[in-house]
Design an enzyme around this catalytic site. Sequence first.
Site, PDB file in Angstrom:
ATOM      1  N   ASP A 209      41.739  -3.467  -8.614  1.00 35.49           N
ATOM      2  CA  ASP A 209      40.628  -2.539  -8.400  1.00 35.49           C
ATOM      3  C   ASP A 209      39.306  -3.291  -8.458  1.00 35.49           C
ATOM      4  OD1 ASP A 209      42.335  -0.428  -8.160  1.00 35.49           O
ATOM      5  OD2 ASP A 209      41.835   0.507 -10.076  1.00 35.49           O
ATOM      6  N   HIS A 288      35.497   3.088  -6.258  1.00 36.57           N
ATOM      7  CA  HIS A 288      36.107   1.775  -6.415  1.00 36.57           C
ATOM      8  C   HIS A 288      37.062   1.539  -5.245  1.00 36.57           C
ATOM      9  CE1 HIS A 288      39.486   4.191  -7.925  1.00 36.57           C
ATOM     10  NE2 HIS A 288      40.262   3.113  -7.766  1.00 36.57           N
ATOM     11  N   HIS A 290      40.799   0.118  -4.291  1.00 34.82           N
ATOM     12  CA  HIS A 290      42.118  -0.328  -4.735  1.00 34.82           C
ATOM     13  C   HIS A 290      42.756  -1.114  -3.601  1.00 34.82           C
ATOM     14  CE1 HIS A 290      46.102  -0.124  -6.765  1.00 34.82           C
ATOM     15  NE2 HIS A 290      46.538  -0.163  -5.513  1.00 34.82           N
TER      16      HIS A 290
END
Length: 311
Positions: A209, A288, A290
């Site tokens: 992440d 974020h 991933h």
Amino acid sequence: MIIENSVSNSNKKFFGFDVKSLTDNRRAINMLKGIFAVIPFTLALPVDALQVKVTPTNPKLGDTLFVEINLDNPDNGTNPTVVNGNNTYPAFEIAPNQYRAFVPTTPLEKAGTRTLRVAGDGQVQNLAVNVLNRKFPIQRITLPPGKASASATEYELKRVAAFKALQTPEKYWNGAFLKPNAGRMSTTYGVRRYYNGKFAKDYYHRGLDYAGAAGSPVIAPASGRVALVGRVSQGFRVHGNVVGIDHGQGVNSIFMHLSRINVKEGDFVKAGQLIGAVGSTGASTGPHLHWGLYVNGQSVDPTPWRTKGVN
């Protein structure tokens, strides 16, 4: 005895010598005996047509095992295979008579010896490979009573599963993978979790992440073909807006929770090319990126692919 009979009963020339004229010459006869004595011995030597090398030399859980196979005389055009347990992994040609297979390992496995059965060129080799243990970070998460987690749709699960299973023969990437976002890494690969005090034994964090700012660019870490584009509006409740890149030979990258997608399925992208932007779509508590790297259907640690590179 066979050589002496050939010498005494033949008038032909061998290696430039007239055998009849050398009948009484013991030195020449001994030389011929030596020549013919060596030839059948050399031809009788066993030829090891199947040569196998496994790297890294000290793998640990989460690493990808690289199995390189050299064949002297490929027999029928069939690529070699590597078997580990119940799984069979294809080997793809990377140079003339040279093949490579990728064997994934994950945090859900036990450390210890793996037996790799390599078959090719009509031969079989069994190799013992010791995979070392590795400590993965532990997170403890407490969910409030009655909080329902997002559940994936059947369409979402089928599309993602089909993408992760891709084993395209072509190799699209070259060298080390790039960092897909400039943000700091907020969660590493392989993190294990307790939920409300109960250990999730079948769970591990399947990727890296990056805590990039919302809207910050996401780039392709390596060249490949866009094989998956999914959106929340299509039912991608968990992955959110998602892009999947097929790098070839069973290696695939998936990018989740995007706010924007800049590519479409079928596009060929180069390393460093813009594919989308960081967001918080799907099962995400904040902006974020991933990035998950899958090898033959299993999530592996992307870090060695970034730091060491695989040609």
